[in-house]
Design a protein around this motif. Sequence first.
Motif, PDB file in Angstrom:
ATOM      1  N   UNK A   1     -12.071   0.176   3.255  1.00  0.00           N
ATOM      2  CA  UNK A   1     -12.928  -0.351   2.195  1.00  0.00           C
ATOM      3  C   UNK A   1     -12.029  -0.643   1.001  1.00  0.00           C
ATOM      4  N   UNK A   2     -12.076  -1.880   0.525  1.00  0.00           N
ATOM      5  CA  UNK A   2     -11.199  -2.298  -0.555  1.00  0.00           C
ATOM      6  C   UNK A   2     -11.392  -1.422  -1.793  1.00  0.00           C
ATOM      7  N   UNK A   3     -10.285  -1.034  -2.391  1.00  0.00           N
ATOM      8  CA  UNK A   3     -10.377  -0.224  -3.605  1.00  0.00           C
ATOM      9  C   UNK A   3     -10.581   1.250  -3.340  1.00  0.00           C
ATOM     10  N   UNK A   4     -10.565   1.648  -2.068  1.00  0.00           N
ATOM     11  CA  UNK A   4     -10.664   3.072  -1.732  1.00  0.00           C
ATOM     12  C   UNK A   4      -9.359   3.524  -1.072  1.00  0.00           C
ATOM     13  N   UNK A   5      -8.895   4.689  -1.454  1.00  0.00           N
ATOM     14  CA  UNK A   5      -7.610   5.179  -0.969  1.00  0.00           C
ATOM     15  C   UNK A   5      -7.733   6.634  -0.547  1.00  0.00           C
ATOM     16  N   UNK A   6      -6.913   7.012   0.416  1.00  0.00           N
ATOM     17  CA  UNK A   6      -6.850   8.426   0.775  1.00  0.00           C
ATOM     18  C   UNK A   6      -5.741   9.084  -0.037  1.00  0.00           C
ATOM     19  N   UNK A   7      -6.083  10.169  -0.722  1.00  0.00           N
ATOM     20  CA  UNK A   7      -5.068  10.915  -1.452  1.00  0.00           C
ATOM     21  C   UNK A   7      -4.499  11.954  -0.498  1.00  0.00           C
ATOM     22  N   UNK A   8      -3.282  11.710  -0.024  1.00  0.00           N
ATOM     23  CA  UNK A   8      -2.633  12.613   0.927  1.00  0.00           C
ATOM     24  C   UNK A   8      -2.182  13.890   0.215  1.00  0.00           C
ATOM     25  N   UNK A   9      -1.884  14.938   0.974  1.00  0.00           N
ATOM     26  CA  UNK A   9      -1.532  16.210   0.328  1.00  0.00           C
ATOM     27  C   UNK A   9      -0.458  16.097  -0.749  1.00  0.00           C
ATOM     28  N   UNK A  10       0.505  15.191  -0.538  1.00  0.00           N
ATOM     29  CA  UNK A  10       1.613  15.121  -1.510  1.00  0.00           C
ATOM     30  C   UNK A  10       1.143  14.693  -2.894  1.00  0.00           C
TER      31      UNK A  10
ATOM     32  N   UNK B   1     -12.242  -5.753 -10.707  1.00  0.00           N
ATOM     33  CA  UNK B   1     -10.851  -6.051 -11.086  1.00  0.00           C
ATOM     34  C   UNK B   1      -9.955  -5.596  -9.943  1.00  0.00           C
ATOM     35  N   UNK B   2      -8.740  -6.145  -9.902  1.00  0.00           N
ATOM     36  CA  UNK B   2      -7.842  -5.814  -8.808  1.00  0.00           C
ATOM     37  C   UNK B   2      -7.597  -4.304  -8.736  1.00  0.00           C
ATOM     38  N   UNK B   3      -7.844  -3.688  -7.558  1.00  0.00           N
ATOM     39  CA  UNK B   3      -7.665  -2.239  -7.475  1.00  0.00           C
ATOM     40  C   UNK B   3      -6.184  -1.852  -7.355  1.00  0.00           C
ATOM     41  N   UNK B   4      -5.858  -0.677  -7.811  1.00  0.00           N
ATOM     42  CA  UNK B   4      -4.509  -0.121  -7.732  1.00  0.00           C
ATOM     43  C   UNK B   4      -4.632   1.372  -7.454  1.00  0.00           C
ATOM     44  N   UNK B   5      -3.914   1.878  -6.437  1.00  0.00           N
ATOM     45  CA  UNK B   5      -4.020   3.304  -6.128  1.00  0.00           C
ATOM     46  C   UNK B   5      -3.875   4.170  -7.390  1.00  0.00           C
ATOM     47  N   UNK B   6      -4.703   5.143  -7.528  1.00  0.00           N
ATOM     48  CA  UNK B   6      -4.756   6.091  -8.651  1.00  0.00           C
ATOM     49  C   UNK B   6      -5.206   5.446  -9.967  1.00  0.00           C
ATOM     50  N   UNK B   7      -4.710   4.236 -10.257  1.00  0.00           N
ATOM     51  CA  UNK B   7      -4.934   3.620 -11.572  1.00  0.00           C
ATOM     52  C   UNK B   7      -6.343   3.040 -11.666  1.00  0.00           C
ATOM     53  N   UNK B   8      -6.742   2.285 -10.655  1.00  0.00           N
ATOM     54  CA  UNK B   8      -8.100   1.757 -10.623  1.00  0.00           C
ATOM     55  C   UNK B   8      -8.607   1.752  -9.191  1.00  0.00           C
ATOM     56  N   UNK B   9      -9.413   2.754  -8.832  1.00  0.00           N
ATOM     57  CA  UNK B   9      -9.988   2.828  -7.485  1.00  0.00           C
ATOM     58  C   UNK B   9     -11.495   2.950  -7.627  1.00  0.00           C
ATOM     59  N   UNK B  10     -12.204   2.598  -6.580  1.00  0.00           N
ATOM     60  CA  UNK B  10     -13.661   2.567  -6.676  1.00  0.00           C
ATOM     61  C   UNK B  10     -14.260   3.956  -6.645  1.00  0.00           C
ATOM     62  N   UNK B  11     -13.594   4.873  -6.011  1.00  0.00           N
ATOM     63  CA  UNK B  11     -13.980   6.279  -6.111  1.00  0.00           C
ATOM     64  C   UNK B  11     -12.790   7.005  -6.718  1.00  0.00           C
ATOM     65  N   UNK B  12     -13.021   7.883  -7.664  1.00  0.00           N
ATOM     66  CA  UNK B  12     -11.913   8.693  -8.165  1.00  0.00           C
ATOM     67  C   UNK B  12     -12.397  10.092  -8.499  1.00  0.00           C
ATOM     68  N   UNK B  13     -11.420  10.979  -8.709  1.00  0.00           N
ATOM     69  CA  UNK B  13     -11.739  12.374  -9.043  1.00  0.00           C
ATOM     70  C   UNK B  13     -11.491  12.592 -10.524  1.00  0.00           C
ATOM     71  N   UNK B  14     -12.288  13.454 -11.123  1.00  0.00           N
ATOM     72  CA  UNK B  14     -12.057  13.780 -12.524  1.00  0.00           C
ATOM     73  C   UNK B  14     -12.693  15.121 -12.856  1.00  0.00           C
TER      74      UNK B  14
ATOM     75  N   UNK C   1     -16.139  13.849  -7.854  1.00  0.00           N
ATOM     76  CA  UNK C   1     -15.817  12.441  -7.609  1.00  0.00           C
ATOM     77  C   UNK C   1     -16.873  11.576  -8.283  1.00  0.00           C
ATOM     78  N   UNK C   2     -16.490  10.359  -8.691  1.00  0.00           N
ATOM     79  CA  UNK C   2     -17.478   9.382  -9.161  1.00  0.00           C
ATOM     80  C   UNK C   2     -17.143   8.032  -8.539  1.00  0.00           C
ATOM     81  N   UNK C   3     -18.128   7.137  -8.528  1.00  0.00           N
ATOM     82  CA  UNK C   3     -17.943   5.820  -7.910  1.00  0.00           C
ATOM     83  C   UNK C   3     -18.272   4.726  -8.922  1.00  0.00           C
ATOM     84  N   UNK C   4     -17.336   3.826  -9.118  1.00  0.00           N
ATOM     85  CA  UNK C   4     -17.584   2.632  -9.946  1.00  0.00           C
ATOM     86  C   UNK C   4     -17.115   1.428  -9.148  1.00  0.00           C
ATOM     87  N   UNK C   5     -18.057   0.558  -8.792  1.00  0.00           N
ATOM     88  CA  UNK C   5     -17.714  -0.569  -7.920  1.00  0.00           C
ATOM     89  C   UNK C   5     -17.040  -1.667  -8.730  1.00  0.00           C
TER      90      UNK C   5
END
Length: 495
Positions: free
Chosen positions: A51-60, A171-184, A164-168
């Motif tokens: 899904x565009x704009x969604x990323x898996x945050x790996x353990x690292x 704008x062009x997504x970027x890992x961590x910087x702008x993703x459709x789901x993020x943690x806070x 987690x929150x979701x904002x659809x």
Amino acid sequence: MRFFLSLERLAAKKEGKKETGLGLTVKKGENFGEWYSEVVVMGDMIEYYDISGCYILLPWSYAIWDVTLFLLSFLQRFLDGEIKNLGVENAYFPLFVSERALVTEKKHVEGFAPEVAWVTKSGESALEVPIAIRPTSETVMYPIFAKRIRGHRDLPFKINQWCNVVRWEFKHPTPFIRSREFLWQEGHTAYATKKEADEEVYAVLDLYRRVYEELLAIPVIKGVKSEVEKFAGGLYTTTVEAFIPLTGRGIQGATSHCLGQNFAEMFDIVFEDEKRERKKVWQNSWGLTTRTIGVMIMVHGDDKVPYKDVDTQKLFDAAASTARQLKAAGLRVKEDTRDNYSPGWKYSNWELKGVPLRVEIGPRDLANSQVRVVRRDTGAKEDVPMDKIVDRISELLEEIQLQLLEKARKERDDCIVKAYTWKEFMKALDDKKMVLAPWCDEEKVEEDVKARTKGESGAAKTLCMPLDQPDLPEGTRCFASEKPAKKWALWGRSY
Ligand code: 86X
């Protein structure tokens, strides 16, 4: 700027690296966007998703978020600990918002509406009423605030949640910087008086500064957002602004709002004061997200991929004992006992992932009861006697942290330019600088600057009005309108 590589290309690159021992294919200074995409994937921080704009945050990378909790709980229970020290309690509210609650505060949702994601079906049947997924939790929490706040003894009322929150976003997504789901973490508080609310806004802002400077070694500027850039549902917005030197863009690091009494009005959050009068509460909300991880990579990431080779040796016992001692001292240690990779390959791999210190143990080290410690930031190597490793490594880590912060601060400061005229302002922007300029503080002028600077790389806007204001001599004029200047504002292109 494109932060995009096809899944296939990324996979091929990853495979290619394993086979050939090649590192990153682009340099940070040459193509920053592509460099970032490669680092987050090849450094095992991100996995792409279908899904565009969604990323898996790996353990690292997730470890950084964790560590922001753990290390701090180690260093006096930092973020979570400090939030609790402010008297705020953790709680958890639902992921879903009813439409009725969501539109209770019109001004707040206005403009954001296209970003709200909705659940409309369960299985094959349409839901009777669609349910929104929280883009932020004001509308989830405040009905409960209204219910639980009755009298002045219920105040202050202070809640934080990690979620987690979701904002659809479109704008062009970027890992961590702008993703459709993020943690806070989102903090929400209510007070009887504005004075108490104001104090908390700035206490939290300084806490965020410390997360950036003391944990991530990233210098930030504390300031107040302009009327145009503030959160429209609130009274005023404060911010910590970071800077990415290579792209010349500012980036909002975290934000602490005074909401005033707008939400109290809409959600009817009132209390009876000592004189038994009904009063609206004063509210704040504040948040810090996993964007912190992206900012850290962008500021401190580099092209370093070393390839020094040494004899492959299995000195597992010595390594295990070293690791055990370091872990017992509270340090995070990773033993790399893989023998299907050469030492040189493994060094590259950990360099890429950004490990600050590497400990090598070879036959000669063992014979001399020492280990070799290699700093990532300077490349400096030193032999440390085995009975001194805990002290020396702790010292080195402290030193690295301080030097990273100082280096980033100097680089950032070199990118701040004062401009008194429109010409100086445009020149600085073209040079990818942030601009500190005297300003008349008029909304129309701010919008005008945005319009006049609109271009391929995006319009310039106010990042903040720094809390730390330089002198503003009487008679200084606004760089844009030439009206009398009221304050210094920090301008720039931003993420
Ligand atoms: C603004 C305000 C505030 C708590 C914070 O910045 C910190 C933590 N919340 C968030 N904001 C929205 O209110 C918002 C609302 C909707 Cl409906 C949306 F789709 C997107 C939003 N984005 C930001």
